[in-house]
Motif scaffolding. Structure first.
Motif, PDB file in Angstrom:
ATOM      1  N   SER A  13       1.091  -1.231  -0.115  1.00 13.49           N
ATOM      2  CA  SER A  13      -0.136  -0.181  -0.045  1.00 13.49           C
ATOM      3  C   SER A  13       0.874   1.013   0.242  1.00 13.49           C
ATOM      4  O   SER A  13       2.039   1.305   0.627  1.00 13.49           O
ATOM      5  CB  SER A  13      -0.787   0.038   1.397  1.00 13.49           C
ATOM      6  OG  SER A  13      -1.937  -1.123   1.248  1.00 13.49           O
ATOM      7  N   VAL A  19      -1.354   5.801  -5.354  1.00 10.67           N
ATOM      8  CA  VAL A  19      -1.554   4.328  -5.423  1.00 10.67           C
ATOM      9  C   VAL A  19      -0.216   3.832  -5.865  1.00 10.67           C
ATOM     10  O   VAL A  19       0.582   4.515  -6.302  1.00 10.67           O
ATOM     11  CB  VAL A  19      -2.561   4.099  -6.635  1.00 10.67           C
ATOM     12  CG1 VAL A  19      -4.175   4.808  -5.939  1.00 10.67           C
ATOM     13  CG2 VAL A  19      -2.327   4.727  -7.866  1.00 10.67           C
ATOM     14  N   SER A  37      -4.513   1.010  -3.120  1.00  5.05           N
ATOM     15  CA  SER A  37      -4.293   2.439  -2.569  1.00  5.05           C
ATOM     16  C   SER A  37      -4.484   2.226  -1.050  1.00  5.05           C
ATOM     17  O   SER A  37      -4.438   1.135  -0.447  1.00  5.05           O
ATOM     18  CB  SER A  37      -5.847   3.160  -2.831  1.00  5.05           C
ATOM     19  OG  SER A  37      -6.952   2.613  -2.698  1.00  5.05           O
TER      20      SER A  37
END
Length: 317
Positions: A13, A19, A37
């Motif tokens: 992440s 993202v 994300s």
């Protein structure tokens, strides 16, 4: 996520609001990326020209599906579809692959955006039902519809459009062509029974030429004969042209089907169809023959007792 590996399994992440992306290597016609994300959301995104930013705003998320719009430092624009339900990771991965396959044969941004809009709505309906597979009875009904679609509807004379497979969209009959004035209700019944079930007073109510196409079938008891639902789906897909893939996939999603290994062990056998024209004194219940006080109805029709209305399938196609 679950223990089955997907493209997102080893993606980290992002630390900030952006993202993490991973290019989908096998997709050459469009620029697709697996994305992850902050907060555990993951999905897939496609790159659009910057001038299409406003057009992508028409694609809206739903209760379980989020839409990610990303502008990078180079001025490129991406439209992503993401979820955060880890229990749906494997089925969502399969849906993403189908989405990319459907978009592969679309060249204009308008076509791609239209497919994305329809697909998001279809995915939502699927996810609302949970990660459940179809019952054997529903599998057999879907197989009968695909067999009619493959063998007759799109290959008949005249041939009809896959858009005419309207049952999954909530229409009273399974197939309909307004230009030719034809409607078809496809039924499946057991090999040792001649009874088909009619589920509403609208199902056999049509001002057009209306036909019942009844397929005998069963879940294979031996476990070694027949084909599973996944195989029937792929068999049908092979006779379609690439520009029909997206419509076909969306119809399947609307009836609650997404490819799953859970279907592999259920093998089905299906026989040849018999066709009946619903005309004249054919026995049926419709809104015109029922008192207004009667609402929903369900009833059975014994095909042995409607043999006078049998006809060749060539009367339809």
């Amino acid at each position: 996520m679950n223990n089955i590996e997907t493209p997102w399994t080893n993606m980290t992440s992002p630390l900030g609001e952006g993202v993490t992306t991973l290019r989908v290597n096998h997709e050459r016609s469009n620029s697709w990326y697996w994305i992850r994300s902050k907060g555990g959301f993951y999905g897939v995104a496609i790159q659009f020209p910057s001038k299409e930013v406003e057009a992508t705003s028409t694609v809206q998320g739903t209760a379980k599906i989020n839409i990610a719009r990303i502008n990078d430092s180079n001025g490129d624009h991406y439209l992503g579809v993401v979820i955060n339900a880890s229990e749906l990771a494997t089925v969502f991965h399969r849906l993403c692959l189908d989405l990319m396959s459907a978009c592969r044969f679309s060249e204009s941004p308008d076509e791609l955006i239209a497919i994305l809009k329809r697909r998001v709505l279809a995915w939502q309906r699927l996810f609302e039902k949970g990660n459940r597979i179809l019952s054997p009875e529903k599998c057999l009904g879907l197989i009968a519809e695909m067999k009619f679609l493959k063998d007759h509807w799109i290959h008949g004379e005249p041939s009809y459009s896959i858009n005419g497979w309207v049952g999954p969209m909530g229409a009273p009959q399974d197939f309909k062509d307004d230009a030719q004035g034809v409607s078809v209700e496809v039924k499946a019944h057991a090999f040792d029974s001649n009874v088909v079930k009619i589920s509403s007073k609208e199902q056999l109510d049509s001002e057009e030429s209306l036909f019942i196409v009844a397929y005998p079938g069963c879940l294979s008891s031996s476990g070694s004969e027949g084909k599973n639902l996944n195989e029937y789906v792929e068999e049908t897909r092979r006779v379609l042209s690439p520009d029909q893939y997206s419509i076909f996939d969306e119809r399947l999603l609307n009836v609650g089907y997404a490819r799953s290994s859970s279907y592999d062990e259920m093998l089905f056998q299906i026989g040849e169809a018999k066709v009946y024209k619903v005309a004249g004194a054919f026995p049926k219940l419709t809104k015109d023959t029922l008192p207004a006080a009667i609402g929903q109805v369900r009833y059975d029709i014994d095909l042995c007792l409607v043999a006078d209305w049998s006809c060749p399938v060539s009367d339809i196609c």
